[in-house]
Design a protein around this motif. Structure first.
Motif, PDB file in Angstrom:
ATOM      1  N   LYS A  23       0.816  -1.208   0.000  1.00 13.47           N
ATOM      2  CA  LYS A  23       0.000   0.000   0.000  1.00 13.47           C
ATOM      3  C   LYS A  23       0.856   1.267   0.000  1.00 13.47           C
ATOM      4  O   LYS A  23       0.317   2.369  -0.122  1.00 13.47           O
ATOM      5  CB  LYS A  23      -0.913   0.013   1.235  1.00 13.47           C
ATOM      6  N   VAL A  24       2.177   1.127   0.179  1.00 14.32           N
ATOM      7  CA  VAL A  24       3.095   2.262   0.208  1.00 14.32           C
ATOM      8  C   VAL A  24       4.299   1.943  -0.660  1.00 14.32           C
ATOM      9  O   VAL A  24       4.505   0.799  -1.073  1.00 14.32           O
ATOM     10  CB  VAL A  24       3.551   2.589   1.643  1.00 14.32           C
ATOM     11  N   ALA A  25       5.104   2.946  -0.925  1.00 16.49           N
ATOM     12  CA  ALA A  25       6.328   2.788  -1.703  1.00 16.49           C
ATOM     13  C   ALA A  25       7.476   3.469  -0.956  1.00 16.49           C
ATOM     14  O   ALA A  25       7.261   4.253  -0.022  1.00 16.49           O
ATOM     15  CB  ALA A  25       6.175   3.387  -3.098  1.00 16.49           C
ATOM     16  N   VAL A  26       8.706   3.154  -1.371  1.00 15.83           N
ATOM     17  CA  VAL A  26       9.879   3.779  -0.775  1.00 15.83           C
ATOM     18  C   VAL A  26       9.796   5.295  -0.967  1.00 15.83           C
ATOM     19  O   VAL A  26       9.534   5.782  -2.073  1.00 15.83           O
ATOM     20  CB  VAL A  26      11.172   3.221  -1.396  1.00 15.83           C
ATOM     21  N   GLY A  27      10.020   6.032   0.122  1.00 15.78           N
ATOM     22  CA  GLY A  27       9.930   7.489   0.079  1.00 15.78           C
ATOM     23  C   GLY A  27       8.619   8.032   0.608  1.00 15.78           C
ATOM     24  O   GLY A  27       8.520   9.231   0.895  1.00 15.78           O
ATOM     25  N   ASP A  28       7.588   7.172   0.732  1.00 16.16           N
ATOM     26  CA  ASP A  28       6.308   7.630   1.270  1.00 16.16           C
ATOM     27  C   ASP A  28       6.435   7.910   2.768  1.00 16.16           C
ATOM     28  O   ASP A  28       7.238   7.287   3.472  1.00 16.16           O
ATOM     29  CB  ASP A  28       5.220   6.577   1.044  1.00 16.16           C
ATOM     30  N   THR A  29       5.601   8.821   3.241  1.00 15.51           N
ATOM     31  CA  THR A  29       5.524   9.112   4.669  1.00 15.51           C
ATOM     32  C   THR A  29       4.353   8.342   5.269  1.00 15.51           C
ATOM     33  O   THR A  29       3.251   8.348   4.717  1.00 15.51           O
ATOM     34  CB  THR A  29       5.330  10.617   4.909  1.00 15.51           C
ATOM     35  N   VAL A  30       4.599   7.641   6.373  1.00 15.15           N
ATOM     36  CA  VAL A  30       3.552   6.842   7.019  1.00 15.15           C
ATOM     37  C   VAL A  30       3.373   7.312   8.454  1.00 15.15           C
ATOM     38  O   VAL A  30       4.269   7.914   9.044  1.00 15.15           O
ATOM     39  CB  VAL A  30       3.912   5.339   7.003  1.00 15.15           C
ATOM     40  N   VAL A  31       2.188   7.019   8.982  1.00 14.53           N
ATOM     41  CA  VAL A  31       1.879   7.333  10.376  1.00 14.53           C
ATOM     42  C   VAL A  31       1.632   6.031  11.120  1.00 14.53           C
ATOM     43  O   VAL A  31       1.446   4.974  10.514  1.00 14.53           O
ATOM     44  CB  VAL A  31       0.649   8.257  10.477  1.00 14.53           C
ATOM     45  N   ILE A  32       1.632   6.101  12.426  1.00 15.77           N
ATOM     46  CA  ILE A  32       1.418   4.905  13.243  1.00 15.77           C
ATOM     47  C   ILE A  32       0.051   4.308  12.949  1.00 15.77           C
ATOM     48  O   ILE A  32      -0.947   5.023  12.830  1.00 15.77           O
ATOM     49  CB  ILE A  32       1.555   5.255  14.735  1.00 15.77           C
ATOM     50  N   ASP A  33       0.022   2.965  12.805  1.00 21.14           N
ATOM     51  CA  ASP A  33      -1.195   2.179  12.537  1.00 21.14           C
ATOM     52  C   ASP A  33      -1.731   2.367  11.126  1.00 21.14           C
ATOM     53  O   ASP A  33      -2.868   1.988  10.838  1.00 21.14           O
ATOM     54  CB  ASP A  33      -2.301   2.487  13.556  1.00 21.14           C
ATOM     55  N   GLN A  34      -0.934   2.935  10.221  1.00 16.34           N
ATOM     56  CA  GLN A  34      -1.349   3.016   8.826  1.00 16.34           C
ATOM     57  C   GLN A  34      -1.139   1.662   8.163  1.00 16.34           C
ATOM     58  O   GLN A  34      -0.101   1.025   8.326  1.00 16.34           O
ATOM     59  CB  GLN A  34      -0.543   4.080   8.087  1.00 16.34           C
ATOM     60  N   VAL A  35      -2.139   1.193   7.387  1.00 16.01           N
ATOM     61  CA  VAL A  35      -2.016  -0.072   6.662  1.00 16.01           C
ATOM     62  C   VAL A  35      -0.977   0.096   5.556  1.00 16.01           C
ATOM     63  O   VAL A  35      -1.104   0.981   4.703  1.00 16.01           O
ATOM     64  CB  VAL A  35      -3.368  -0.506   6.071  1.00 16.01           C
ATOM     65  N   VAL A  36       0.052  -0.747   5.574  1.00 18.38           N
ATOM     66  CA  VAL A  36       1.125  -0.620   4.590  1.00 18.38           C
ATOM     67  C   VAL A  36       1.165  -1.787   3.613  1.00 18.38           C
ATOM     68  O   VAL A  36       1.770  -1.681   2.545  1.00 18.38           O
ATOM     69  CB  VAL A  36       2.495  -0.490   5.287  1.00 18.38           C
ATOM     70  N   VAL A  37       0.535  -2.915   3.945  1.00 16.52           N
ATOM     71  CA  VAL A  37       0.611  -4.075   3.063  1.00 16.52           C
ATOM     72  C   VAL A  37      -0.580  -4.981   3.317  1.00 16.52           C
ATOM     73  O   VAL A  37      -1.117  -5.036   4.427  1.00 16.52           O
ATOM     74  CB  VAL A  37       1.931  -4.852   3.302  1.00 16.52           C
ATOM     75  N   GLU A  38      -1.005  -5.670   2.262  1.00 16.65           N
ATOM     76  CA  GLU A  38      -2.024  -6.719   2.383  1.00 16.65           C
ATOM     77  C   GLU A  38      -1.341  -8.065   2.156  1.00 16.65           C
ATOM     78  O   GLU A  38      -0.623  -8.243   1.169  1.00 16.65           O
ATOM     79  CB  GLU A  38      -3.147  -6.536   1.358  1.00 16.65           C
ATOM     80  N   VAL A  39      -1.535  -8.993   3.081  1.00 15.50           N
ATOM     81  CA  VAL A  39      -0.940 -10.318   2.967  1.00 15.50           C
ATOM     82  C   VAL A  39      -2.041 -11.361   2.962  1.00 15.50           C
ATOM     83  O   VAL A  39      -3.160 -11.127   3.427  1.00 15.50           O
ATOM     84  CB  VAL A  39       0.051 -10.595   4.128  1.00 15.50           C
ATOM     85  N   GLU A  40      -1.710 -12.536   2.427  1.00 14.39           N
ATOM     86  CA  GLU A  40      -2.656 -13.653   2.413  1.00 14.39           C
ATOM     87  C   GLU A  40      -2.032 -14.823   3.144  1.00 14.39           C
ATOM     88  O   GLU A  40      -0.938 -15.278   2.795  1.00 14.39           O
ATOM     89  CB  GLU A  40      -3.009 -14.062   0.982  1.00 14.39           C
ATOM     90  N   THR A  41      -2.724 -15.290   4.153  1.00 12.92           N
ATOM     91  CA  THR A  41      -2.289 -16.464   4.887  1.00 12.92           C
ATOM     92  C   THR A  41      -2.989 -17.688   4.333  1.00 12.92           C
ATOM     93  O   THR A  41      -3.716 -17.611   3.343  1.00 12.92           O
ATOM     94  CB  THR A  41      -2.607 -16.310   6.380  1.00 12.92           C
ATOM     95  N   ALA A  42      -2.758 -18.809   4.968  1.00 11.57           N
ATOM     96  CA  ALA A  42      -3.416 -20.037   4.529  1.00 11.57           C
ATOM     97  C   ALA A  42      -4.907 -20.010   4.806  1.00 11.57           C
ATOM     98  O   ALA A  42      -5.628 -20.903   4.357  1.00 11.57           O
ATOM     99  CB  ALA A  42      -2.783 -21.241   5.230  1.00 11.57           C
ATOM    100  N   LYS A  43      -5.374 -18.970   5.512  1.00 13.66           N
ATOM    101  CA  LYS A  43      -6.777 -18.963   5.903  1.00 13.66           C
ATOM    102  C   LYS A  43      -7.542 -17.717   5.482  1.00 13.66           C
ATOM    103  O   LYS A  43      -8.757 -17.774   5.323  1.00 13.66           O
ATOM    104  CB  LYS A  43      -6.889 -19.139   7.421  1.00 13.66           C
ATOM    105  N   ALA A  44      -6.881 -16.600   5.301  1.00 10.27           N
ATOM    106  CA  ALA A  44      -7.597 -15.375   4.965  1.00 10.27           C
ATOM    107  C   ALA A  44      -6.624 -14.314   4.501  1.00 10.27           C
ATOM    108  O   ALA A  44      -5.412 -14.431   4.665  1.00 10.27           O
ATOM    109  CB  ALA A  44      -8.391 -14.859   6.181  1.00 10.27           C
TER     110      ALA A  44
END
Length: 446
Positions: A29-50
């Protein structure tokens, strides 16, 4: 989650629960150089269940993404590095000015150093023409020519060094590339006869290369995320469970009539066939509890459950998943319909919580929605049985000695032969079939 330095923070893939050991990166959800804040969603991952959105616990500037989308990452491995926020343009300019004041400007031209006197140059007499042995513009030292932004071009052995305007115009009029000619004049001078020779004997046009043929090799698709989990579970089922399958054709006309009557009684609320089949399975497991079980292979024990946690197969864009209806034996048919619809929607949007994908004791698979009549379904490990339902189609059927057309489907039961024999499995399947043909039988358990 550990820190590299006082100004850089490394966020590692956190424990996502349910004993999961890895996840696949679906989308950053972000790229190198982006500014992020605490608790900002940065990535979506998929586990074996969801699918899970992961927030970052740090604020600042993204310095590094440690892996690319589509790759698997183990729990605890570096995910993203966050550093201090980047300075404003004014602050950055002021910092550069201070550095240049201390170290001297680094903006120099090629051929001119900083802090050093230029090398002495040899004086030479000017002449009106270029003579053999005198340095021409192309052969003069780099330091004596006008500085250019890049390395000096190399000179091929036969490259033309001097060209008169008349010869240049003649070559241009005939479309001749003078750099491809072999000069016959002294010191590499291209003469008119060189151009005339090229006009009389043009070089053959280069032939286009034949298009490359596509590789005949297969496309390799790695088993990751949900697909890997399904593959592992099915492989384990086939390896550990000595399964058997039995099946029967049933007249489902009465079941369809009961569905319409129930929907009318509920004011038009939709009650799917899957809910009616779920209610029948729950009643059948109450009569044959041997199938509501699992086998503990390490302790060589059969685990027979009192509660019915009913799993059902749901096809999604991410693959086949099996949501679980908790305590299905406590729900009415209408409540089962509502819960099945709710879990199906969550599965299709990838929003199922992990605890809704585990803990099933029996599975129902309506593969008839794919337009197939029958199957030998694989048991959902570690359960002991699975009921499969084929499509309902018109077929000739004998009713009270008369041939007629009825709504017919095929039921298939795969069961673990360690928990029961064929008599128990056949008794369960026959009860289910009778309920499909005469739903009123269910009133005996009300």
């Amino acid at each position: 989650m550990t820190a590299v330095t006082a100004t850089e923070q490394v966020f590692r893939l956190p424990d996502l629960g349910e004993g999961l050991t890895e996840a696949e990166i679906v989308e950053w959800k972000v790229a190198v150089g982006d500014t992020v804040v605490i608790d900002q969603v940065v990535v979506e991952v998929e586990t074996a269940k969801a699918a899970v959105e992961v927030p970052v616990p740090y604020a600042g500037t993204v310095l590094r993404l440690h892996t690319e989308a589509g790759t698997a990452l183990a729990v605890g491995e570096p995910l993203i590095t966050v550093g201090p926020s980047a300075p404003s343009p004014g602050e950055a300019a002021a910092e550069r000015y201070r550095e240049e004041e201390q170290a001297g400007s680094g903006n120099v031209l090629i051929g001119y150093g900083t802090g050093h006197d230029p090398a002495p140059r040899r004086r030479r007499r000017r002449t009106g023409s270029t003579t053999v042995g005198s340095p021409s513009a192309a052969t003069a030292p780099v330091a004596e020519r006008a500085p250019v932004a890049g390395p000096a071009p190399s000179i091929e052995p036969h490259a033309p060094r001097v060209l008169s305007p008349l010869v240049r115009k003649l070559a241009r009029d005939h479309g001749i590339d003078v750099t491809a000619l072999t000069p016959s004049g002294p010191a590499g001078v291209v003469l008119r006869r060189d151009v005339d020779l090229a006009v009389a004997h043009p070089a053959p046009a280069p032939t286009a290369p034949a298009p490359e043929r596509p590789s005949a090799g297969p496309t390799r698709i790695p088993l990751r995320g949900l697909r890997k989990a399904v593959a592992d579970k099915l492989s384990r089922s086939r390896t550990e469970i000595p399964d058997a399958t039995t099946w029967v054709d049933v007249d489902a006309t009465g079941l369809l009539q009961a569905k319409r009557a129930l929907e009318a009684a509920e004011g038009g609320r939709r009650v799917g066939l899957l809910a009616l089949l779920a209610r029948i399975c729950v009643a059948g497991l109450r009569r044959h509890p041997e199938l509501n079980a699992a086998v503990d292979t390490e302790r060589r024990e059969i685990l027979r459950y009192d509660e019915v946690h009913l799993g059902f197969a749901a096809q999604t864009d991410r693959g086949l998943v099996v949501p679980v209806v908790r305590d299905a034996h406590r729900l009415t048919t209408v409540q089962l319909a509502e819960e099945l619809a709710r879990l199906t929607e969550l599965a299709r949007t990838g929003s199922l919580p992990p605890d809704r994908l585990t803990g099933g004791t029996f599975t129902l698979n309506n593969y008839g929605v794919f337009g197939v009549d029958g199957s030998t379904p694989i048991i959902n490990h570690p359960e002991a049985a699975l009921l499969g339902v084929g499509r309902i189609i018109d077929k000739p059927w004998v009713v009270d000695g008369e041939l007629t057309v009825r709504k017919v489907a095929q039921l298939s039961l795969s069961f673990d032969h360690r928990v029961c024999d064929g008599g128990t499995a056949g008794g369960f399947l026959r009860f289910v079939a009778d309920c499909v043909e005469r739903p009123a039988i269910l009133l005996a358990d009300v």
